[in-house]
Motif scaffolding. Structure first.
Motif, PDB file in Angstrom:
ATOM      1  N   ALA A  61       0.834  -1.203   0.000  1.00 21.25           N
ATOM      2  CA  ALA A  61       0.000   0.000   0.000  1.00 21.25           C
ATOM      3  C   ALA A  61       0.869   1.252   0.000  1.00 21.25           C
ATOM      4  CB  ALA A  61      -0.931  -0.007   1.211  1.00 21.25           C
ATOM      5  N   CYS A  62       1.948   1.214   0.764  1.00 22.21           N
ATOM      6  CA  CYS A  62       2.870   2.349   0.802  1.00 22.21           C
ATOM      7  C   CYS A  62       3.540   2.539  -0.553  1.00 22.21           C
ATOM      8  CB  CYS A  62       3.921   2.124   1.884  1.00 22.21           C
ATOM      9  SG  CYS A  62       5.105   3.481   2.045  1.00 22.21           S
ATOM     10  N   GLY A  63       4.004   1.439  -1.150  1.00 25.53           N
ATOM     11  CA  GLY A  63       4.650   1.539  -2.456  1.00 25.53           C
ATOM     12  C   GLY A  63       3.732   2.129  -3.505  1.00 25.53           C
ATOM     13  N   ALA A  64       2.467   1.682  -3.519  1.00 28.77           N
ATOM     14  CA  ALA A  64       1.508   2.208  -4.494  1.00 28.77           C
ATOM     15  C   ALA A  64       1.254   3.692  -4.259  1.00 28.77           C
ATOM     16  CB  ALA A  64       0.202   1.420  -4.416  1.00 28.77           C
ATOM     17  N   ALA A  65       1.117   4.080  -2.984  1.00 32.99           N
ATOM     18  CA  ALA A  65       0.869   5.489  -2.669  1.00 32.99           C
ATOM     19  C   ALA A  65       2.065   6.357  -3.066  1.00 32.99           C
ATOM     20  CB  ALA A  65       0.567   5.640  -1.180  1.00 32.99           C
ATOM     21  N   ILE A  66       3.272   5.837  -2.856  1.00 31.80           N
ATOM     22  CA  ILE A  66       4.472   6.580  -3.253  1.00 31.80           C
ATOM     23  C   ILE A  66       4.492   6.797  -4.763  1.00 31.80           C
ATOM     24  CG2 ILE A  66       6.984   6.389  -3.496  1.00 31.80           C
ATOM     25  CD1 ILE A  66       7.017   5.067  -0.722  1.00 31.80           C
ATOM     26  N   GLN A  67       4.210   5.747  -5.510  1.00 29.02           N
ATOM     27  CA  GLN A  67       4.258   5.880  -6.969  1.00 29.02           C
ATOM     28  C   GLN A  67       3.154   6.798  -7.485  1.00 29.02           C
ATOM     29  OE1 GLN A  67       6.926   5.265  -7.947  1.00 29.02           O
ATOM     30  NE2 GLN A  67       7.516   3.135  -8.301  1.00 29.02           N
ATOM     31  N   ARG A  68       1.989   6.775  -6.844  1.00 23.52           N
ATOM     32  CA  ARG A  68       0.932   7.704  -7.253  1.00 23.52           C
ATOM     33  C   ARG A  68       1.360   9.149  -6.996  1.00 23.52           C
ATOM     34  NH1 ARG A  68      -2.824   3.821  -4.512  1.00 23.52           N
ATOM     35  NH2 ARG A  68      -3.737   2.545  -6.171  1.00 23.52           N
ATOM     36  N   LEU A  69       1.941   9.372  -5.829  1.00 22.79           N
ATOM     37  CA  LEU A  69       2.400  10.725  -5.506  1.00 22.79           C
ATOM     38  C   LEU A  69       3.487  11.172  -6.475  1.00 22.79           C
ATOM     39  CD1 LEU A  69       2.445  13.199  -3.635  1.00 22.79           C
ATOM     40  CD2 LEU A  69       4.137  11.994  -2.229  1.00 22.79           C
ATOM     41  N   MET A  70       4.420  10.285  -6.781  1.00 20.25           N
ATOM     42  CA  MET A  70       5.496  10.652  -7.699  1.00 20.25           C
ATOM     43  C   MET A  70       4.961  10.920  -9.103  1.00 20.25           C
ATOM     44  SD  MET A  70       8.211  11.001  -6.044  1.00 20.25           S
ATOM     45  CE  MET A  70       9.212  11.252  -7.508  1.00 20.25           C
ATOM     46  N   SER A  71       3.925  10.188  -9.490  1.00 14.19           N
ATOM     47  CA  SER A  71       3.310  10.448 -10.790  1.00 14.19           C
ATOM     48  C   SER A  71       2.767  11.868 -10.840  1.00 14.19           C
ATOM     49  CB  SER A  71       2.190   9.430 -11.049  1.00 14.19           C
ATOM     50  OG  SER A  71       1.534   9.697 -12.261  1.00 14.19           O
ATOM     51  N   GLU A  72       2.126  12.294  -9.754  1.00 15.69           N
ATOM     52  CA  GLU A  72       1.585  13.652  -9.692  1.00 15.69           C
ATOM     53  C   GLU A  72       2.713  14.693  -9.678  1.00 15.69           C
ATOM     54  OE1 GLU A  72      -0.785  13.631  -6.199  1.00 15.69           O
ATOM     55  OE2 GLU A  72      -2.257  12.194  -7.000  1.00 15.69           O
ATOM     56  N   ARG A  73       3.753  14.430  -8.903  1.00 18.23           N
ATOM     57  CA  ARG A  73       4.846  15.402  -8.791  1.00 18.23           C
ATOM     58  C   ARG A  73       5.646  15.505 -10.088  1.00 18.23           C
ATOM     59  NH1 ARG A  73       6.221  16.930  -3.495  1.00 18.23           N
ATOM     60  NH2 ARG A  73       8.418  17.179  -4.033  1.00 18.23           N
ATOM     61  N   ASN A  74       5.680  14.415 -10.860  1.00 21.54           N
ATOM     62  CA  ASN A  74       6.428  14.426 -12.119  1.00 21.54           C
ATOM     63  C   ASN A  74       5.624  14.971 -13.293  1.00 21.54           C
ATOM     64  OD1 ASN A  74       9.047  13.369 -11.534  1.00 21.54           O
ATOM     65  ND2 ASN A  74       8.135  11.344 -11.247  1.00 21.54           N
TER      66      ASN A  74
ATOM     67  N   MET B 296      -0.339   4.684 -11.654  1.00 21.80           N
ATOM     68  CA  MET B 296       0.101   5.915 -12.308  1.00 21.80           C
ATOM     69  C   MET B 296      -0.992   6.403 -13.251  1.00 21.80           C
ATOM     70  SD  MET B 296       4.093   5.036 -13.107  1.00 21.80           S
ATOM     71  CE  MET B 296       4.421   6.658 -13.751  1.00 21.80           C
ATOM     72  N   PRO B 297      -2.126   6.835 -12.705  1.00 21.52           N
ATOM     73  CA  PRO B 297      -3.260   7.200 -13.552  1.00 21.52           C
ATOM     74  C   PRO B 297      -3.013   8.395 -14.444  1.00 21.52           C
ATOM     75  CG  PRO B 297      -3.631   7.871 -11.273  1.00 21.52           C
ATOM     76  CD  PRO B 297      -2.398   7.020 -11.276  1.00 21.52           C
ATOM     77  N   LEU B 298      -1.971   9.169 -14.181  1.00 20.46           N
ATOM     78  CA  LEU B 298      -1.717  10.342 -15.010  1.00 20.46           C
ATOM     79  C   LEU B 298      -0.815  10.029 -16.189  1.00 20.46           C
ATOM     80  CD1 LEU B 298      -1.126  13.017 -12.233  1.00 20.46           C
ATOM     81  CD2 LEU B 298      -3.216  12.549 -13.509  1.00 20.46           C
ATOM     82  N   ARG B 299      -0.503   8.767 -16.384  1.00 18.32           N
ATOM     83  CA  ARG B 299       0.477   8.409 -17.409  1.00 18.32           C
ATOM     84  C   ARG B 299       0.006   8.747 -18.818  1.00 18.32           C
ATOM     85  NH1 ARG B 299       2.234   2.404 -18.829  1.00 18.32           N
ATOM     86  NH2 ARG B 299       0.010   2.194 -18.618  1.00 18.32           N
ATOM     87  N   ALA B 300      -1.284   8.633 -19.075  1.00 15.01           N
ATOM     88  CA  ALA B 300      -1.771   8.876 -20.425  1.00 15.01           C
ATOM     89  C   ALA B 300      -3.114   9.581 -20.354  1.00 15.01           C
ATOM     90  CB  ALA B 300      -1.921   7.555 -21.176  1.00 15.01           C
ATOM     91  N   PRO B 301      -3.422  10.437 -21.324  1.00 18.83           N
ATOM     92  CA  PRO B 301      -4.720  11.101 -21.325  1.00 18.83           C
ATOM     93  C   PRO B 301      -5.835  10.097 -21.552  1.00 18.83           C
ATOM     94  CG  PRO B 301      -3.565  11.481 -23.397  1.00 18.83           C
ATOM     95  CD  PRO B 301      -2.597  10.802 -22.484  1.00 18.83           C
TER      96      PRO B 301
END
Length: 571
Positions: free
Chosen positions: A61-74, A165-170
């Motif tokens: 759960a932590c790993g998924a949350a980290i990657q989601r946050l990084m997707s937003e920050r990137n 990483m839901p922001l990866r593609a439109p």
């Protein structure tokens, strides 16, 4: 959990102070997530970090949350400045020395992190068993891996990036015609019957795909919602469809009951719902009834001929059909053990019904998958068997898109019979213009034939029909190859790295990355990709390229060999 930054040395070389500052900022943003899940930072080494958690569920759960946050920050950062983490998670005993932890469990986590894709999570089988059904991220089986300095091979799993990483593609736009996604039906029977319900959904999807004025999302994208709470409005937005079909299947003894409902995605309004029940011998008729009702509900003026086109009864032998469904489910898992199991099941279906065209085609598809993955043991014998199966599929399945498509890619890719293979694929697309796999295979065939621009068009269609395919790396790798043979090396390497992020061991994508960088004059990147290729496929040589890639045009073969040789592939 082990994590590090992909390409950290490159980022530091470009901007040492800025990269160090960005890493500190990311770690500060991530720290509350770690604390929330009860995690502890054991130590940091440069860009890497080692963490421990009270449970594997908390770690994932932590790993998924980290990657989601990084997707937003990137999201707003330029592509060459994005800081992508890769994460490996293992479950095992550790030795405690002060604040540090040591041992085999830690070493495995570090090796899993090394094979994780950028922005992804890779876990061991022990972790997978503990978290299955307990987290909101699905994982795909990557098969057995020999990890560096780990004595035994381990089965590994990777997270579906589209979920973390839901922001990866439109999100895709709505097509200019009625569009539908058939979601996995709920299994109201024993868990062992899952394959049966999945097979029914796949058959209904294929049936709807034959309706020319319908736009039908491919099975692989729809099945990313399997086992998850579904919001049809969200499904409509994510897949770019106007309608969603959902339902349930109950199988008991020789009876089957199928419930289905058609929903307008934008509003959630139920347009139509019904229940279909009958003996197992009526399964094809029940599927046809659902298809006809859905089509009738969407388009009131549908001609009966179109409904008839959607009907297909692949075999009279229900036992053969059952083995076919089991084989199809196994083949979708895309690992060596599952491939062997799928082939056994398809052979059993053929034994029960020697006229079953699609079973011959799918058996040939197993051999195509073996070649693509480097799993062939006896190339001569297996190639001959592929030809036998593909010829039977083509001869028996003149009006069966599955048989023609799988035979077509076998003839093109395994046997190098380009013209005949393309002809079969074109016939499959006439029968089923909504089938994403047929467009994907046709794209690959056009690449080997020497028509990269046509390939790009076909691959774009495949990706739109299957926008959340867990095996999207195959389409991305194909697009990379198409751009390579079109001489557009920057685009080729970009697509290749997209495929590698999704599937770090993708053979063709890694080849394209090395060759594209080399011919673009990017020597360091070419060397890095070639080192990865040699690590994954140490036996690959320039002298064996013709056995691996059925390239028809001499100039394409020369370009391919030149790029790989320049990148450092030995003779």
């Amino acid at each position: 959990m082990a994590a590090d930054v992909v390409g950290y040395s490159r980022l530091m070389a470009a901007d040492e102070a800025g990269t160090a500052r960005a890493l500190r900022g990311h770690r500060e943003a991530i720290s509350p997530i770690i604390t929330k899940q009860g995690g502890r930072i054991v130590k940091t080494i440069g860009d890497g970090v080692l963490l421990e958690f009270p449970s594997v569920v908390a770690a994932v759960a932590c790993g998924a949350a980290i990657q989601r946050l990084m997707s937003e920050r990137n999201a707003a950062a330029p592509a060459d400045q994005r800081m992508l983490f890769r994460i490996g998670i293992n479950l095992g005993d550790v030795l405690i020395e002060g604040d540090d932890i040591l041992g085999d469990g830690v070493n495995v986590a570090a090796r899993l992190e090394e094979i994780s894709e950028a922005g992804g999570i890779c876990i061991s089988e022990d972790v997978y068993r503990q978290i299955d059904g307990k987290v909101d991220v699905n994982f795909a089986d990557m098969g057995m891996h020999h990890l560096k300095n780990i004595a035994r091979p381990l089965r590994t799993y990777r997270a579906h990036l589209e979920q973390i990483m839901p922001l990866r593609a439109p999100r895709p736009a709505l097509p200019d015609r009625p569009s539908i996604a058939v979601l996995p039906f709920g299994n109201m029977s024993d868990a062992a019957e899952d394959y049966f319900g999945d097979g029914i959904v796949e058959e209904i999807t294929i049936g709807l795909s034959r309706i020319r004025w319908l736009f039908v999302i491919a099975r692989n994208s729809s099945f990313t919602y399997k086992g998850r709470p579904v919001d049809v409005k969200q499904v409509g937005r994510e897949l770019g469809v106007r309608y969603v079909l959902e339902g349930s299947v109950r199988r008991a003894a020789n009876r089957v009951r199928i419930s289905a409902e058609l929903v307008e995605a934008a509003t959630g309004i139920h347009i139509w719902a019904d229940r279909f029940e009958g003996g197992l011998e009526d399964i094809f008729e029940l599927q046809d009834q659902i298809t006809a009702n859905v089509v009738g509900a969407i388009g009131s003026k549908l001609e009966q001929a179109e409904i008839e086109r959607a009907k297909r009864k692949p075999t009279e032998n229900l036992d053969a059909y059952d083995y076919f469904l089991r084989g199809s489910a196994a083949l979708h898992r895309w690992n060596r053990e599952a491939n062997n199991e799928a082939l056994r099941l398809f052979y059993r279906a053929i034994e029960l019904d020697p006229e079953y065209a699609a079973a011959y085609g799918m058996a040939a598809r197993c051999y195509s998958q073996r070649k693509a993955s480097g799993w062939m043991v006896d190339r001569v014998e297996e190639t001959a068997e592929t030809e036998r199966l593909a010829r039977h599929a083509a001869a028996l399945g003149k009006d069966d898109a599955v048989a023609l498509c799988t035979a077509g890619i076998a003839f093109t890719y395994v046997l190098g019979a380009h013209d005949y293979g393309v002809d079969l694929l074109e016939r499959a697309l006439v029968l089923n213009p909504n089938w994403a796999s047929a467009w994907l295979f046709s794209g690959w065939a056009r690449i080997w034939l020497g028509e990269p621009e046509v390939a790009m068009d076909h691959l774009a269609r495949a990706m739109r029909l299957n926008p959340q395919d867990p095996q999207m790396s195959n389409a991305h790798a194909a697009m990379a190859a198409a751009y390579f043979f079109a001489g557009r090396y920057e685009d080729a390497s970009s697509w290749a790295h997209a495929a590698i992020r999704e599937q770090p061991v993708h053979f063709i994508a890694t080849c394209v990355a090395a060759a594209s960088h080399a011919l673009a004059g990017q020597a360091p990147e070419a060397a890095e990709a070639m080192a990865r290729l040699r690590q994954l496929y140490p036996d690959l040589r320039l002298s064996g390229l013709n056995d691996c890639f059925p390239i028809r045009r001499p100039e394409d073969a020369a370009r391919w060999a030149s790029g790989l040789e320049k990148a450092g592939l030995p003779q």
